[in-house]
Scaffold this active site. Sequence first.
Site, PDB file in Angstrom:
ATOM      1  N   HIS A 153       0.854  -1.195   0.000  1.00 12.10           N
ATOM      2  CA  HIS A 153       0.000   0.000   0.000  1.00 12.10           C
ATOM      3  C   HIS A 153       0.889   1.245   0.000  1.00 12.10           C
ATOM      4  O   HIS A 153       1.725   1.427   0.896  1.00 12.10           O
ATOM      5  CB  HIS A 153      -0.925   0.007   1.219  1.00 12.10           C
ATOM      6  CG  HIS A 153      -2.060  -0.961   1.087  1.00 12.10           C
ATOM      7  ND1 HIS A 153      -2.603  -1.630   2.148  1.00 12.10           N
ATOM      8  CD2 HIS A 153      -2.755  -1.356  -0.021  1.00 12.10           C
ATOM      9  CE1 HIS A 153      -3.595  -2.401   1.703  1.00 12.10           C
ATOM     10  NE2 HIS A 153      -3.696  -2.263   0.394  1.00 12.10           N
ATOM     11  N   ALA A 154       0.662   2.097  -1.005  1.00  6.59           N
ATOM     12  CA  ALA A 154       1.594   3.191  -1.274  1.00  6.59           C
ATOM     13  C   ALA A 154       1.834   4.124  -0.083  1.00  6.59           C
ATOM     14  O   ALA A 154       2.961   4.481   0.224  1.00  6.59           O
ATOM     15  CB  ALA A 154       1.066   3.986  -2.469  1.00  6.59           C
ATOM     16  N   ARG A 171      -3.171   5.028  -2.103  1.00  2.00           N
ATOM     17  CA  ARG A 171      -3.076   3.681  -1.531  1.00  2.00           C
ATOM     18  C   ARG A 171      -2.771   2.596  -2.575  1.00  2.00           C
ATOM     19  O   ARG A 171      -1.983   1.682  -2.343  1.00  2.00           O
ATOM     20  CB  ARG A 171      -4.423   3.365  -0.864  1.00  2.00           C
ATOM     21  CG  ARG A 171      -4.654   1.894  -0.488  1.00  2.00           C
ATOM     22  CD  ARG A 171      -6.073   1.738   0.061  1.00  2.00           C
ATOM     23  NE  ARG A 171      -6.487   0.369   0.228  1.00  2.00           N
ATOM     24  CZ  ARG A 171      -6.369  -0.328   1.342  1.00  2.00           C
ATOM     25  NH1 ARG A 171      -5.776   0.203   2.391  1.00  2.00           N
ATOM     26  NH2 ARG A 171      -6.813  -1.568   1.427  1.00  2.00           N
ATOM     27  N   ASN A 200      -3.706  -5.430  -2.415  1.00  2.00           N
ATOM     28  CA  ASN A 200      -4.043  -6.368  -1.334  1.00  2.00           C
ATOM     29  C   ASN A 200      -5.498  -6.856  -1.417  1.00  2.00           C
ATOM     30  O   ASN A 200      -6.071  -7.317  -0.438  1.00  2.00           O
ATOM     31  CB  ASN A 200      -3.764  -5.749   0.036  1.00  2.00           C
ATOM     32  CG  ASN A 200      -3.338  -6.804   1.062  1.00  2.00           C
ATOM     33  OD1 ASN A 200      -2.747  -7.824   0.699  1.00  2.00           O
ATOM     34  ND2 ASN A 200      -3.666  -6.582   2.334  1.00  2.00           N
ATOM     35  N   ARG A 201      -6.070  -6.725  -2.591  1.00  2.00           N
ATOM     36  CA  ARG A 201      -7.366  -7.351  -2.904  1.00  2.00           C
ATOM     37  C   ARG A 201      -7.250  -8.123  -4.212  1.00  2.00           C
ATOM     38  O   ARG A 201      -8.241  -8.614  -4.718  1.00  2.00           O
ATOM     39  CB  ARG A 201      -8.475  -6.282  -3.083  1.00  2.00           C
ATOM     40  CG  ARG A 201      -8.708  -5.396  -1.884  1.00  2.00           C
ATOM     41  CD  ARG A 201      -9.343  -6.157  -0.713  1.00  2.00           C
ATOM     42  NE  ARG A 201      -9.567  -5.258   0.404  1.00  2.00           N
ATOM     43  CZ  ARG A 201      -8.638  -4.950   1.313  1.00  2.00           C
ATOM     44  NH1 ARG A 201      -7.432  -5.490   1.256  1.00  2.00           N
ATOM     45  NH2 ARG A 201      -8.921  -4.110   2.293  1.00  2.00           N
ATOM     46  N   SER A 251       0.443  -0.321   7.595  1.00  2.00           N
ATOM     47  CA  SER A 251       0.131   0.591   8.685  1.00  2.00           C
ATOM     48  C   SER A 251      -1.264   1.143   8.408  1.00  2.00           C
ATOM     49  O   SER A 251      -1.715   1.087   7.268  1.00  2.00           O
ATOM     50  CB  SER A 251       1.148   1.734   8.778  1.00  2.00           C
ATOM     51  OG  SER A 251       0.994   2.659   7.715  1.00  2.00           O
ATOM     52  N   TYR A 252      -2.013   1.609   9.413  1.00  2.00           N
ATOM     53  CA  TYR A 252      -1.586   1.777  10.761  1.00  2.00           C
ATOM     54  C   TYR A 252      -2.570   1.065  11.695  1.00  2.00           C
ATOM     55  O   TYR A 252      -3.557   0.492  11.227  1.00  2.00           O
ATOM     56  CB  TYR A 252      -1.560   3.286  11.127  1.00  2.00           C
ATOM     57  CG  TYR A 252      -2.905   3.977  10.947  1.00  2.00           C
ATOM     58  CD1 TYR A 252      -3.282   4.495   9.720  1.00  2.00           C
ATOM     59  CD2 TYR A 252      -3.807   4.093  12.017  1.00  2.00           C
ATOM     60  CE1 TYR A 252      -4.525   5.127   9.560  1.00  2.00           C
ATOM     61  CE2 TYR A 252      -5.034   4.713  11.850  1.00  2.00           C
ATOM     62  CZ  TYR A 252      -5.391   5.220  10.621  1.00  2.00           C
ATOM     63  OH  TYR A 252      -6.616   5.828  10.463  1.00  2.00           O
ATOM     64  N   TYR A 256     -11.128  -5.929   9.951  1.00  2.00           N
ATOM     65  CA  TYR A 256     -12.349  -6.057   9.141  1.00  2.00           C
ATOM     66  C   TYR A 256     -12.139  -7.185   8.148  1.00  2.00           C
ATOM     67  O   TYR A 256     -11.009  -7.613   7.902  1.00  2.00           O
ATOM     68  CB  TYR A 256     -12.690  -4.755   8.413  1.00  2.00           C
ATOM     69  CG  TYR A 256     -11.534  -4.052   7.736  1.00  2.00           C
ATOM     70  CD1 TYR A 256     -10.893  -4.606   6.632  1.00  2.00           C
ATOM     71  CD2 TYR A 256     -11.074  -2.816   8.202  1.00  2.00           C
ATOM     72  CE1 TYR A 256      -9.839  -3.962   6.005  1.00  2.00           C
ATOM     73  CE2 TYR A 256     -10.009  -2.166   7.576  1.00  2.00           C
ATOM     74  CZ  TYR A 256      -9.394  -2.756   6.486  1.00  2.00           C
ATOM     75  OH  TYR A 256      -8.343  -2.125   5.876  1.00  2.00           O
ATOM     76  N   GLU A 282       0.157  -4.528  11.166  1.00  2.00           N
ATOM     77  CA  GLU A 282      -0.155  -3.101  10.977  1.00  2.00           C
ATOM     78  C   GLU A 282       0.723  -2.357  11.962  1.00  2.00           C
ATOM     79  O   GLU A 282       0.509  -2.414  13.179  1.00  2.00           O
ATOM     80  CB  GLU A 282      -1.636  -2.806  11.284  1.00  2.00           C
ATOM     81  CG  GLU A 282      -2.630  -3.517  10.393  1.00  2.00           C
ATOM     82  CD  GLU A 282      -2.875  -2.843   9.044  1.00  2.00           C
ATOM     83  OE1 GLU A 282      -2.309  -1.753   8.800  1.00  2.00           O
ATOM     84  OE2 GLU A 282      -3.617  -3.433   8.241  1.00  2.00           O
TER      85      GLU A 282
END
Length: 480
Positions: free
Chosen positions: A194-195, A245, A262-263, A316-317, A368, A391
């Site tokens: 994630h950027a 992101r 990440n999906r 993160s985070y 989640y 995270e």
Amino acid sequence: MLHENKCKWCSIVVAAALGIIATQLPIADSNKLLPQMMDYKEWTVLEITLENTEQKNLDILQLENQDIRPMGSPSTPYVSRIAVSPKKLKEVKKELNDHRLSFKILTTDLSRELLPTVAASREELAHGSSTYDRYMTFKEMENHIDALSTHLPNKVKHKVKGKTLEGHDIHLVTVSDYTIDEDKSVIFVEGGIHAREWISPAAAMNLIDHLVESPALTKHIEWHIMPVVNPDGYVYSKSWDRLWRKNRSGTWFFFCTGVDLNRNFGFHWAGDGASTNPCKQNYAGESQFSEKESKAVRDAVLEVKDRIEAYVTFHSYGQYIMYPWGHTVKTQHENHESLDKVGQAMAKAILTAEGKRYKVGPAGKVLYVASGASDDWVANVTGAPYIYTIELRDDGSYGFILPETKIQAGVNDAWVAMQVIAKEVMDQSNLRTTIPEDDPADLPAEPKKRRRRGCKGKIHNGKKRKRCRRTKNKDYVINH
Ligand code: 0X9
Ligand code: ZN
């Protein structure tokens, strides 16, 4: 699940007709022809209290456009943050009120929060060196990797596992004592998927720096580290939009860019917690592994599939140590007891060393539900015993915009956690070495009671995992 791409061109026409194109333009100021760095001047950050997961999925909290940036959840999953431009604030507040969502204002000028992330000194790094006093550029990280592999050929090797759309290399760094020729256990670490989560590649680079000086952790473990899985996103986040992101792929909807890598992995792809809408932050992509970056991770993992004992991805985070499953809360991972035990040991070690509390649990429960993430895919395809998404800092005070003064301590959380996993892998594989007192890894000197679990022939996906190849090293207890 609804697949919006079934009628791509109709969607574009409808969107145009509804006049929403203007809100999706990637250019903040329509008078300017070139994109400009988003400075977030007078953007308000709202923290919204949610009562259920449906509310969490509301478009207003997930849709990304030129006036709204979803900013994740701090430590409690039933809180969501969004940054809103001054232009849209009134409208957003009204929509939240209409949905009876309560919120508080965290800041009325996000640009002020971005200031502490600017380093005191912007001096160029000496070629090939690293720093954790500021966030390195992608180029600096590449130079450092290059220098390490050139100067320490018996310890550090470097491969390029793919090239992004923008032509950046996706690097795989392996660290091991290559003077010992054996089929070693692999610990695989992935960073920077994630950027905007800048502490993640920093933690991966810092891990490499520690490992080259930790003989005890590299004698019988081969570390495979991909420090910046999403270089296009990282570079974009550094130069244009701090809160970016996803990656930078074009999508079928011209005005919305980027796939949430990440999906994009091939396990429960586009299931719960992933979107088929390219304007959303959690857009799963056109198909599983549609992206060069997720393919690169897939290929690198599959190459050492049977040797992976642990897989860790830094994000993160929130300060969470999470293990599978993340795509559902309905089933528990078969190995959940030991995953939890080692997770708790990591959290305890971080608390002792750095004074920060990390919450431990299955990803779907503690944070989640999200499908198509790398952790679940790796857990499914390798059957490796230890899989974690960590995270990193902070707990939400700064969120993604962790100030540079906090990098050193933040990356140290990761290093402390990785030592716990390494120790566990060595115990489990019966490969512990005796650590001298001055070893930087600072592990207990006496190896624990030896357990051999390797040859039990664990059944995974109907196949036995081959864990017996390392038995030739069974009796290693090495004093340096
Ligand atoms: O949403 C994510 O991809 C991760 N959180 S983040 O805020 N860094 O974006 C959590 C992923 C946890 N893993 C799964 N749910 N499988
Ligand atoms: Zn993340």
